[in-house]
Enzyme design. Structure first.
Site, PDB file in Angstrom:
ATOM      1  N   SER A 112      22.585   6.010 -55.962  1.00  0.00           N
ATOM      2  CA  SER A 112      21.993   7.343 -56.191  1.00  0.00           C
ATOM      3  C   SER A 112      21.372   7.789 -54.875  1.00  0.00           C
ATOM      4  CB  SER A 112      20.890   7.232 -57.238  1.00  0.00           C
ATOM      5  OG  SER A 112      20.128   8.430 -57.297  1.00  0.00           O
ATOM      6  N   TYR A 167      12.704   4.078 -60.514  1.00  0.00           N
ATOM      7  CA  TYR A 167      14.149   4.323 -60.317  1.00  0.00           C
ATOM      8  C   TYR A 167      14.514   4.077 -58.855  1.00  0.00           C
ATOM      9  CZ  TYR A 167      18.654   6.800 -60.878  1.00  0.00           C
ATOM     10  OH  TYR A 167      19.991   7.143 -60.929  1.00  0.00           O
TER      11      TYR A 167
HETATM   12  P1  NAP Z   1      24.769   9.304 -68.545  1.00  0.00           P
HETATM   13  O1  NAP Z   1      25.633  10.449 -68.983  1.00  0.00           O
HETATM   14  O2  NAP Z   1      23.451   9.126 -69.235  1.00  0.00           O
HETATM   15  O3  NAP Z   1      25.623   7.954 -68.664  1.00  0.00           O
HETATM   16  C1  NAP Z   1      25.021   6.682 -68.593  1.00  0.00           C
HETATM   17  C2  NAP Z   1      25.990   5.655 -69.148  1.00  0.00           C
HETATM   18  O4  NAP Z   1      25.392   4.355 -69.035  1.00  0.00           O
HETATM   19  C3  NAP Z   1      26.302   5.886 -70.619  1.00  0.00           C
HETATM   20  O5  NAP Z   1      27.681   5.721 -70.827  1.00  0.00           O
HETATM   21  C4  NAP Z   1      25.530   4.785 -71.335  1.00  0.00           C
HETATM   22  O6  NAP Z   1      26.247   4.361 -72.483  1.00  0.00           O
HETATM   23  C5  NAP Z   1      25.567   3.686 -70.276  1.00  0.00           C
HETATM   24  N1  NAP Z   1      24.533   2.687 -70.497  1.00  0.00           N
HETATM   25  C6  NAP Z   1      23.185   2.861 -70.555  1.00  0.00           C
HETATM   26  N2  NAP Z   1      22.596   1.700 -70.847  1.00  0.00           N
HETATM   27  C7  NAP Z   1      23.594   0.779 -70.999  1.00  0.00           C
HETATM   28  C8  NAP Z   1      23.616  -0.607 -71.328  1.00  0.00           C
HETATM   29  N3  NAP Z   1      22.490  -1.293 -71.568  1.00  0.00           N
HETATM   30  N4  NAP Z   1      24.818  -1.231 -71.391  1.00  0.00           N
HETATM   31  C9  NAP Z   1      25.959  -0.548 -71.167  1.00  0.00           C
HETATM   32  N5  NAP Z   1      26.005   0.764 -70.850  1.00  0.00           N
HETATM   33  C10 NAP Z   1      24.826   1.408 -70.775  1.00  0.00           C
HETATM   34  O7  NAP Z   1      24.427   9.424 -67.001  1.00  0.00           O
HETATM   35  P2  NAP Z   1      25.364   9.470 -65.688  1.00  0.00           P
HETATM   36  O8  NAP Z   1      24.798  10.515 -64.822  1.00  0.00           O
HETATM   37  O9  NAP Z   1      26.797   9.505 -66.038  1.00  0.00           O
HETATM   38  O10 NAP Z   1      24.972   8.060 -65.047  1.00  0.00           O
HETATM   39  C11 NAP Z   1      25.932   7.152 -64.557  1.00  0.00           C
HETATM   40  C12 NAP Z   1      25.362   6.440 -63.338  1.00  0.00           C
HETATM   41  O11 NAP Z   1      25.145   7.401 -62.299  1.00  0.00           O
HETATM   42  C13 NAP Z   1      24.014   5.752 -63.554  1.00  0.00           C
HETATM   43  O12 NAP Z   1      24.004   4.532 -62.864  1.00  0.00           O
HETATM   44  C14 NAP Z   1      23.020   6.728 -62.931  1.00  0.00           C
HETATM   45  O13 NAP Z   1      21.836   6.075 -62.522  1.00  0.00           O
HETATM   46  C15 NAP Z   1      23.847   7.221 -61.764  1.00  0.00           C
HETATM   47  N6  NAP Z   1      23.410   8.490 -61.166  1.00  0.00           N
HETATM   48  C16 NAP Z   1      23.378   9.641 -61.891  1.00  0.00           C
HETATM   49  C17 NAP Z   1      22.957  10.819 -61.272  1.00  0.00           C
HETATM   50  C18 NAP Z   1      22.872  12.131 -62.007  1.00  0.00           C
HETATM   51  O14 NAP Z   1      22.254  13.083 -61.480  1.00  0.00           O
HETATM   52  N7  NAP Z   1      23.457  12.263 -63.187  1.00  0.00           N
HETATM   53  C19 NAP Z   1      22.599  10.818 -59.929  1.00  0.00           C
HETATM   54  C20 NAP Z   1      22.651   9.627 -59.225  1.00  0.00           C
HETATM   55  C21 NAP Z   1      23.074   8.472 -59.847  1.00  0.00           C
HETATM   56  P3  NAP Z   1      25.620   3.848 -73.862  1.00  0.00           P
HETATM   57  O15 NAP Z   1      24.323   4.585 -74.068  1.00  0.00           O
HETATM   58  O16 NAP Z   1      26.689   4.201 -74.868  1.00  0.00           O
HETATM   59  O17 NAP Z   1      25.457   2.381 -73.687  1.00  0.00           O
END
Ligand code: NAP
Length: 245
Positions: A131, A144
């Site tokens: 991130s 975070y």
């Molecule tokens: P998201 O839509 O909330 O997706 C998060 C995913 O992680 C979901 O599929 C969730 O699935 C899964 N997850 C959460 N806890 C879990 C667990 N204990 N075991 C297995 N799966 C788990 O958010 P996203 O933005 O796509 O995030 C994906 C990645 O990108 C993350 O690492 C996040 O930190 C990173 N990121 C996001 C942003 C942003 O602005 N969106 C920016 C920088 C980095 P379930 O709940 O079904 O398990």
């Protein structure tokens, strides 16, 4: 020739789901893991992949998941997220624990379990989703920031420790991407989550998926070490251009 196999964690929404779709369209067989199995099954059906329940914070769940993965050429450690925006003075240690468990230990568990398969593929790739929080500390981000800085550190270490082996290691660091991320961070408060993206154009999950697809499509001798990808409207973690109403 059989298809190369990609494992994508956290594929039930956002970046993970978009990545699974992009990789499948590029010819990969994609094994998708997360806790919400129904969503995964619908996705797997759509892309001709395999859906397996996975909680990256639970070693028994990781063991069962990995036992069903027969081969693996690409591992995308994407499962993760943030909860809360409290200051360090008011730190909620349960939030810190959750963020460390899912982002950091989840990545370690999956990488450790699938390294033998990645090695025997002869051309493996690990993509860790960091991130901008992995590079830039910001007020209210300490828990975070600490978790994602750990991702940056362990990604570097893995790259060094695998030097000379046929496994590439990449960290992709997104800025603002509109997914369920902010809904999770604000514990379901949709109004607060919407404010994060108001009057600016965030990245989409597909934008980040494309960087992962591209990284994985490069010849085996090319290692993308890290990539910071932000929307044009974002200059730093909390420096965002917002249009006039
Ligand atoms: P998201 O839509 O909330 O997706 C998060 C995913 O992680 C979901 O599929 C969730 O699935 C899964 N997850 C959460 N806890 C879990 C667990 N204990 N075991 C297995 N799966 C788990 O958010 P996203 O933005 O796509 O995030 C994906 C990645 O990108 C993350 O690492 C996040 O930190 C990173 N990121 C996001 C942003 C942003 O602005 N969106 C920016 C920088 C980095 P379930 O709940 O079904 O398990």
């Amino acid at each position: 020739m059989s298809k190369r196999v990609a494992v994508v964690t956290g594929a039930s929404s956002g970046i993970g789901a978009a990545t699974a779709r992009a990789l499948a369209a590029d010819g990969w067989h994609v094994v998708v893991g997360a806790r919400r199995l129904e969503r995964l099954q619908a996705l797997a059906e759509e892309i001709g992949g395999t859906a397996l329940a996975l909680d990256v914070t639970d070693q028994a769940s990781v063991d069962a998941f990995c036992a069903s993965v027969e081969s693996c050429d690409l591992l995308v450690n994407n499962a993760g997220g943030a909860v809360g925006t409290t200051s360090l003075a008011d730190a909620d240690l349960d939030e810190w624990q959750w963020m460390y468990d899912v982002n950091v230990l989840g990545t370690v568990r999956l990488t450790k379990a699938l390294l033998p398969a990645l090695r025997s593929s002869g051309d493996g790739l690990v993509v860790n989703i960091g991130s901008i929080a992995a590079r830039e500390p910001y007020r209210g981000g300490a828990g975070y920031n600490a978790a994602k800085h750990s991702i940056a550190a362990l990604t570097r270490v893995l790259r060094l420790e695998l030097l000379g082996e046929p496994i590439r290691v990449t960290e992709i660091d997104p800025g603002l991407v509109e997914t369920e991320f902010s809904i999770v961070r604000f514990r379901g408060d949709k109004d607060k989550a919407d404010k994060v993206y108001e009057r600016m154009t965030p990245l989409t999950a597909e934008d980040i998926a494309e960087t992962i697809r591209w990284t994985a499509s490069l010849p085996a001798h090319v290692n993308i070490d890290s990539m910071l990808v932000m929307p044009r409207d974002q200059g730093a973690a909390h420096d965002v251009f917002r249009r006039e109403e």
